[in-house]
Design a protein around this motif. Sequence first.
Motif, PDB file in Angstrom:
ATOM      1  N   GLU A  44      53.667  37.470   9.553  1.00 11.08           N
ATOM      2  CA  GLU A  44      53.836  38.517  10.547  1.00 11.08           C
ATOM      3  C   GLU A  44      53.333  38.088  11.923  1.00 11.08           C
ATOM      4  OE1 GLU A  44      52.088  41.917   8.565  1.00 11.08           O
ATOM      5  OE2 GLU A  44      53.429  41.560   6.856  1.00 11.08           O
ATOM      6  N   ALA A  45      52.301  37.257  11.944  1.00  8.26           N
ATOM      7  CA  ALA A  45      51.815  36.733  13.231  1.00  8.26           C
ATOM      8  C   ALA A  45      52.866  35.823  13.854  1.00  8.26           C
ATOM      9  CB  ALA A  45      50.505  35.974  13.024  1.00  8.26           C
ATOM     10  N   ALA A 104      54.772  36.588  17.353  1.00  5.22           N
ATOM     11  CA  ALA A 104      54.595  35.663  18.479  1.00  5.22           C
ATOM     12  C   ALA A 104      55.895  34.991  18.888  1.00  5.22           C
ATOM     13  CB  ALA A 104      53.552  34.606  18.116  1.00  5.22           C
ATOM     14  N   LEU A 105      56.695  34.617  17.893  1.00  2.00           N
ATOM     15  CA  LEU A 105      57.938  33.896  18.196  1.00  2.00           C
ATOM     16  C   LEU A 105      59.069  34.845  18.550  1.00  2.00           C
ATOM     17  CD1 LEU A 105      59.295  31.127  18.338  1.00  2.00           C
ATOM     18  CD2 LEU A 105      59.731  31.281  15.883  1.00  2.00           C
ATOM     19  N   GLY A 106      59.098  36.004  17.890  1.00  2.00           N
ATOM     20  CA  GLY A 106      60.229  36.907  18.063  1.00  2.00           C
ATOM     21  C   GLY A 106      60.104  37.911  19.181  1.00  2.00           C
ATOM     22  N   ALA A 107      58.884  38.299  19.519  1.00  2.00           N
ATOM     23  CA  ALA A 107      58.702  39.374  20.500  1.00  2.00           C
ATOM     24  C   ALA A 107      59.246  39.022  21.870  1.00  2.00           C
ATOM     25  CB  ALA A 107      57.222  39.737  20.599  1.00  2.00           C
ATOM     26  N   SER A 108      59.199  37.740  22.226  1.00  2.00           N
ATOM     27  CA  SER A 108      59.622  37.329  23.570  1.00  2.00           C
ATOM     28  C   SER A 108      61.110  36.994  23.660  1.00  2.00           C
ATOM     29  CB  SER A 108      58.815  36.097  23.992  1.00  2.00           C
ATOM     30  OG  SER A 108      59.049  35.044  23.083  1.00  2.00           O
ATOM     31  N   GLY A 109      61.804  37.124  22.543  1.00  2.00           N
ATOM     32  CA  GLY A 109      63.231  36.818  22.561  1.00  2.00           C
ATOM     33  C   GLY A 109      63.549  35.350  22.438  1.00  2.00           C
ATOM     34  N   THR A 140      54.566  26.095  25.732  1.00  8.10           N
ATOM     35  CA  THR A 140      55.443  27.058  25.081  1.00  8.10           C
ATOM     36  C   THR A 140      55.138  27.241  23.597  1.00  8.10           C
ATOM     37  OG1 THR A 140      57.187  26.363  26.607  1.00  8.10           O
ATOM     38  CG2 THR A 140      57.849  27.686  24.718  1.00  8.10           C
ATOM     39  N   ALA A 141      54.993  26.140  22.871  1.00  5.61           N
ATOM     40  CA  ALA A 141      54.854  26.213  21.420  1.00  5.61           C
ATOM     41  C   ALA A 141      53.410  26.334  20.946  1.00  5.61           C
ATOM     42  CB  ALA A 141      55.513  24.980  20.781  1.00  5.61           C
ATOM     43  N   ALA A 142      52.493  25.632  21.565  1.00  7.15           N
ATOM     44  CA  ALA A 142      51.106  25.602  21.086  1.00  7.15           C
ATOM     45  C   ALA A 142      50.454  26.988  21.007  1.00  7.15           C
ATOM     46  CB  ALA A 142      50.268  24.669  21.955  1.00  7.15           C
ATOM     47  N   PRO A 143      50.635  27.875  22.002  1.00  7.84           N
ATOM     48  CA  PRO A 143      50.007  29.197  21.902  1.00  7.84           C
ATOM     49  C   PRO A 143      50.522  30.020  20.711  1.00  7.84           C
ATOM     50  CG  PRO A 143      50.674  28.743  24.164  1.00  7.84           C
ATOM     51  CD  PRO A 143      51.302  27.693  23.310  1.00  7.84           C
ATOM     52  N   ILE A 144      51.799  29.859  20.371  1.00  7.62           N
ATOM     53  CA  ILE A 144      52.363  30.564  19.219  1.00  7.62           C
ATOM     54  C   ILE A 144      51.733  30.043  17.933  1.00  7.62           C
ATOM     55  CG2 ILE A 144      54.479  31.020  17.919  1.00  7.62           C
ATOM     56  CD1 ILE A 144      56.007  30.724  20.585  1.00  7.62           C
ATOM     57  N   ALA A 145      51.620  28.729  17.836  1.00 11.39           N
ATOM     58  CA  ALA A 145      51.007  28.115  16.660  1.00 11.39           C
ATOM     59  C   ALA A 145      49.554  28.569  16.500  1.00 11.39           C
ATOM     60  CB  ALA A 145      51.079  26.599  16.777  1.00 11.39           C
ATOM     61  N   LYS A 146      48.859  28.697  17.600  1.00 14.21           N
ATOM     62  CA  LYS A 146      47.458  29.135  17.572  1.00 14.21           C
ATOM     63  C   LYS A 146      47.332  30.484  16.887  1.00 14.21           C
ATOM     64  CE  LYS A 146      43.685  30.597  20.608  1.00 14.21           C
ATOM     65  NZ  LYS A 146      43.223  30.756  22.010  1.00 14.21           N
TER      66      LYS A 146
END
Length: 485
Positions: free
Chosen positions: A144-145, A149-154, A470-476
Amino acid sequence: MNGPLKRAALVCLLMFGLLMLNVNYLQVVRAQGLREDSRNTRNFYARYEIERGRITAGNKVLAESVDTGSNKYRFQRRYPEGKVYAPVTGFFAPESARDMEASKNSLLDGSDADLLIRRGIDLLTAKTSKGANVDLTINPKAQEAAYKALGASGKKGALVAIEPKTGAILAMVSIPTYDPNPLSKPDKATVNTAYDKLAKDDNQPLLDRAIERTYPPGSTFKVVTLAAYLESDDTVGPQTEVDAPQRLDLPNTTADLPNSGGAACGSGRVTLTFALERSCNTPFAKIAMSLGYDALKEQAEKFGIGGEPLEIPLAVAGSGIGPEEDQAALAQTSIGQRSNQMTPLQMAMVAAGIANNGVVMKPYLVNRVADAEGSEIDSADPEELSTAVSEETAGKLREMMVSVVNNGTASAAKIDGVSVAGKTGTAETSQGKAPHAWFISFAPAEDPKVALALIVESGSAGDDASGGHTAAPIAKSVMEAVLGR
């Protein structure tokens, strides 16, 4: 008199023979086609007479059958949090199924041979037989995280998280996704309309980007190139110095290889740690050309790249570094470009292999299967896939990847109080198009509980997309969910 009787008997015998031939033809040759014929409503309603087992993960019900009260179709499939888990559960439609619903269909509908005893007991006790329940390895908080994180921003992309020591898949998200509920209705026309709309969508929501699509891995692949170099010489380590020119002269071509943006890499001679921190292209390309194609290919295969097709049990698209060409092509391959193509799952396996002291575990999604009464039918048995690198090499890679987060391009992945190892990647796609943004990581570095790979697709993260920003904050956010931060 005997003549007519003989002829009549012969005709009867012939007709009986033809009848038997026709019966066998229908039952053997045409049986499958008749079962699948869209006009055969008997099978259509039969699919909804059975209470299929649940698909669960942790304390979450991902798929279940609900009683409709209808005389025509008794049960209908329901997905309480459909979009979040659709890439894993798939759907159960009137004439088809996909993903886990298809892969474990015989267990879910109760027809599997492993449920024979259960069916016998139900028959003797006059109970209505039910399908088996399939419990997955997915960690709902991580799933769900990642979805949020990945889906909310489109953004378009995918994330796979793995438990390094077992190979259990903790999260598998693909964006954009879809709602499987409209596809599970016992109405062919409604379902066909909903499916056609999804199939024609240019964003391809039915595509599971985590396992069904491959991408150039960009600089995340440098850890594989670096692994091959470390394995070739045990005297090489994080402080080993290598040449790092601003541009690398490639043989048989006028197109030299620059670092990102044409920048310099230190003073032209740097340590391996510095080269990985700054994600310089030229030192890794030069290393690969000195090692040769076979060494790079062999190292990739040890991480599971280009080997036997993976099933988790869902089928996974094959990854590979591409065919052997010339030295210039090898230089590009070594930094994750050229014909180098990886699924997010495969790059998560690379991170997990390094995290697990060099041992790559076979990834899997099914934790446990139990019958309707809770008796266990099957459970996960973690299996080693390969030894990618020695424990010593894994330790060196871990040290350098931690430095990438602490001092290099992946600072956005830092977690307070946790040592995080990672590698960013920005993969070029085609002329004039924005790059893909990648990140692979594991944490805690000293005792890893989660390893992951994440890609944000070209064009959905902006023209200045990069793995670090772009990717690292989502992974965090996903690592924090697994670690309970």
